[in-house]
Design an enzyme around this catalytic site. Sequence first.
Site, PDB file in Angstrom:
ATOM      1  N   CYS A 114     -36.391 -96.192   6.482  1.00  0.00           N
ATOM      2  CA  CYS A 114     -37.507 -95.780   7.342  1.00  0.00           C
ATOM      3  C   CYS A 114     -38.040 -94.391   7.012  1.00  0.00           C
ATOM      4  O   CYS A 114     -39.098 -94.007   7.492  1.00  0.00           O
ATOM      5  CB  CYS A 114     -37.085 -95.834   8.804  1.00  0.00           C
ATOM      6  SG  CYS A 114     -36.390 -97.419   9.238  1.00  0.00           S
ATOM      7  N   HIS A 238     -40.901 -91.284  12.990  1.00  0.00           N
ATOM      8  CA  HIS A 238     -40.588 -92.700  12.739  1.00  0.00           C
ATOM      9  C   HIS A 238     -40.433 -93.401  14.085  1.00  0.00           C
ATOM     10  O   HIS A 238     -39.803 -92.867  15.005  1.00  0.00           O
ATOM     11  CB  HIS A 238     -39.305 -92.811  11.916  1.00  0.00           C
ATOM     12  CG  HIS A 238     -38.787 -94.212  11.851  1.00  0.00           C
ATOM     13  ND1 HIS A 238     -39.608 -95.282  11.560  1.00  0.00           N
ATOM     14  CD2 HIS A 238     -37.544 -94.727  12.060  1.00  0.00           C
ATOM     15  CE1 HIS A 238     -38.887 -96.398  11.590  1.00  0.00           C
ATOM     16  NE2 HIS A 238     -37.634 -96.086  11.896  1.00  0.00           N
ATOM     17  N   ASN A 268     -40.511-101.508  15.253  1.00  0.00           N
ATOM     18  CA  ASN A 268     -40.049-100.660  14.157  1.00  0.00           C
ATOM     19  C   ASN A 268     -40.465-101.289  12.823  1.00  0.00           C
ATOM     20  O   ASN A 268     -39.897-102.288  12.412  1.00  0.00           O
ATOM     21  CB  ASN A 268     -38.521-100.521  14.246  1.00  0.00           C
ATOM     22  CG  ASN A 268     -37.947 -99.675  13.116  1.00  0.00           C
ATOM     23  OD1 ASN A 268     -38.627 -99.353  12.148  1.00  0.00           O
ATOM     24  ND2 ASN A 268     -36.667 -99.329  13.243  1.00  0.00           N
TER      25      ASN A 268
HETATM   26  N1  ACO Z   1     -31.311-107.545  25.868  1.00  0.00           N
HETATM   27  C1  ACO Z   1     -30.435-107.386  26.891  1.00  0.00           C
HETATM   28  N2  ACO Z   1     -29.242-106.789  26.740  1.00  0.00           N
HETATM   29  C2  ACO Z   1     -28.942-106.336  25.501  1.00  0.00           C
HETATM   30  C3  ACO Z   1     -29.785-106.471  24.396  1.00  0.00           C
HETATM   31  C4  ACO Z   1     -31.023-107.109  24.616  1.00  0.00           C
HETATM   32  N3  ACO Z   1     -31.929-107.292  23.628  1.00  0.00           N
HETATM   33  N4  ACO Z   1     -29.210-105.915  23.321  1.00  0.00           N
HETATM   34  C5  ACO Z   1     -28.028-105.431  23.732  1.00  0.00           C
HETATM   35  N5  ACO Z   1     -27.848-105.695  25.043  1.00  0.00           N
HETATM   36  C6  ACO Z   1     -26.732-105.376  25.898  1.00  0.00           C
HETATM   37  C7  ACO Z   1     -25.465-105.098  25.117  1.00  0.00           C
HETATM   38  O1  ACO Z   1     -24.800-106.296  24.797  1.00  0.00           O
HETATM   39  C8  ACO Z   1     -24.686-104.243  26.092  1.00  0.00           C
HETATM   40  O2  ACO Z   1     -24.079-105.085  27.036  1.00  0.00           O
HETATM   41  P1  ACO Z   1     -22.592-104.767  27.531  1.00  0.00           P
HETATM   42  O3  ACO Z   1     -22.661-103.425  28.198  1.00  0.00           O
HETATM   43  O4  ACO Z   1     -22.301-105.903  28.453  1.00  0.00           O
HETATM   44  O5  ACO Z   1     -21.751-104.758  26.284  1.00  0.00           O
HETATM   45  C9  ACO Z   1     -25.768-103.444  26.825  1.00  0.00           C
HETATM   46  O6  ACO Z   1     -27.011-104.165  26.596  1.00  0.00           O
HETATM   47  C10 ACO Z   1     -25.943-102.046  26.325  1.00  0.00           C
HETATM   48  O7  ACO Z   1     -25.984-102.105  24.921  1.00  0.00           O
HETATM   49  P2  ACO Z   1     -26.189-100.838  24.047  1.00  0.00           P
HETATM   50  O8  ACO Z   1     -26.119-101.204  22.595  1.00  0.00           O
HETATM   51  O9  ACO Z   1     -25.311 -99.742  24.550  1.00  0.00           O
HETATM   52  O10 ACO Z   1     -27.692-100.466  24.425  1.00  0.00           O
HETATM   53  P3  ACO Z   1     -28.488 -99.211  24.000  1.00  0.00           P
HETATM   54  O11 ACO Z   1     -29.026 -98.534  25.177  1.00  0.00           O
HETATM   55  O12 ACO Z   1     -27.751 -98.386  22.965  1.00  0.00           O
HETATM   56  O13 ACO Z   1     -29.740 -99.838  23.230  1.00  0.00           O
HETATM   57  C11 ACO Z   1     -30.527-100.227  21.027  1.00  0.00           C
HETATM   58  C12 ACO Z   1     -29.522-100.638  22.079  1.00  0.00           C
HETATM   59  C13 ACO Z   1     -31.912-100.429  21.563  1.00  0.00           C
HETATM   60  C14 ACO Z   1     -30.289-101.093  19.784  1.00  0.00           C
HETATM   61  C15 ACO Z   1     -30.301 -98.705  20.686  1.00  0.00           C
HETATM   62  O14 ACO Z   1     -28.944 -98.469  20.417  1.00  0.00           O
HETATM   63  C16 ACO Z   1     -31.096 -98.257  19.498  1.00  0.00           C
HETATM   64  O15 ACO Z   1     -32.314 -98.276  19.481  1.00  0.00           O
HETATM   65  N6  ACO Z   1     -30.404 -97.776  18.439  1.00  0.00           N
HETATM   66  C17 ACO Z   1     -31.091 -97.295  17.244  1.00  0.00           C
HETATM   67  C18 ACO Z   1     -31.500 -98.454  16.404  1.00  0.00           C
HETATM   68  C19 ACO Z   1     -32.414 -98.059  15.294  1.00  0.00           C
HETATM   69  O16 ACO Z   1     -33.160 -97.114  15.412  1.00  0.00           O
HETATM   70  N7  ACO Z   1     -32.380 -98.828  14.212  1.00  0.00           N
HETATM   71  C20 ACO Z   1     -33.270 -98.635  13.132  1.00  0.00           C
HETATM   72  C21 ACO Z   1     -32.882 -97.524  12.235  1.00  0.00           C
HETATM   73  S1  ACO Z   1     -34.158 -97.126  11.206  1.00  0.00           S
HETATM   74  C22 ACO Z   1     -34.197 -98.155   9.829  1.00  0.00           C
HETATM   75  O17 ACO Z   1     -33.777 -97.792   8.777  1.00  0.00           O
HETATM   76  C23 ACO Z   1     -34.782 -99.523   9.926  1.00  0.00           C
END
Ligand code: ACO
Length: 314
Positions: A114, A238, A268
């Site tokens: 990214c 980004h 994204n």
């Molecule tokens: N819908 C509902 N619940 C969900 C979903 C969903 N789509 N996805 C995860 N959950 C649940 C999980 O299972 C978890 O449940 P649990 O507590 O029972 O285990 C709960 O929601 C919380 O999960 P977290 O992973 O802690 O949620 P978080 O607030 O961290 O959000 C997310 C997750 C959105 C993926 C976040 O961590 C994030 O954006 N991380 C960065 C990702 C990123 O930027 N990636 C790209 C990098 S750049 C590149 O090179 C492409």
Amino acid sequence: MSLPQPSGARLLSLGTSLPDNVVTNDDLAERVDTTHDWIVDRTGIQERRIGGTTSGLATDASRQAIERSGIDPSTIDLLILATTSPDRRVPATASTVQENLGLSCGAMDLNAACSGFVYGLIAAHGFINLGHRRILVVGAETLSRITNWDDRSTCILFADGAGAAVIERTDGEGDLKGWHVASNGALEDTLFCEFDGKLIMSGGAIFKNAVLAMERSALHSLEMADLTPDDIDLVVPHQANVRIVEASCKRLGIPFEKTSMTIHRTGNTSSASVPLALDHALQENRISKDDNVLLVGFGAGMTSASAVLKWNGV
Ligand code: ACO
């Protein structure tokens, strides 16, 4: 033939392309266990665009950028295509785009996830310093092809799109006032995709490191530009998660209102996200001549990159 004198560069124009096909959060909720509200609360994404090929989107964005610049395409010396989702393993997707556009120039792909477009922009300045006159820098992705549509933790994030910029040698100092690139390969397993596989991600680890990497990279570029966060008029980050951008801005002491955000409608789009958000700010008349614009990205690798541009008024 001797090496030319070092030279600055300026950004002449931008172009963008997004697929027509809109996938809403409700569409995803029909396939995986999620809700519209959860996705909006945790990421800021309301919908995303899916479809096409990386070369096709890159070609469309490039055509628009070339048209807006008014230059003769035959004067382009190099095409740098930042992508993490090339159409083929071999050859570089840049070569397909070059052929589509009818260019006769150097062409190469660049994969810094990214951060790719910002890496490409900085690399273009290097080539211009070595004598090139005009360079097309493109960020284009079809992440939908490497997304596991049954994995709710990733399928809500990734999407497709492209953005392109024409960069030109200038006699003056040029736009680029500060820049920084980095990578932390120790974190490579936080986001990866094997050949013929799908993206696998540790969301929490990326979140934490992304906030720190964006802050660190931005501070390096600001220092090189002899500026402070207060001097920044617009941040083009980004677009991975609105909460990552909010947290980074808070750490930098830059009001979130100074960011250009497109994530709510694009998701994204990796390498495409910075040029898409930069073009969005331009279309909204949010950039004036002499503004200090901070581009900052992070991505798989974990890479990060930033650039401070003094806006030249295009
Ligand atoms: N819908 C509902 N619940 C969900 C979903 C969903 N789509 N996805 C995860 N959950 C649940 C999980 O299972 C978890 O449940 P649990 O507590 O029972 O285990 C709960 O929601 C919380 O999960 P977290 O992973 O802690 O949620 P978080 O607030 O961290 O959000 C997310 C997750 C959105 C993926 C976040 O961590 C994030 O954006 N991380 C960065 C990702 C990123 O930027 N990636 C790209 C990098 S750049 C590149 O090179 C492409």
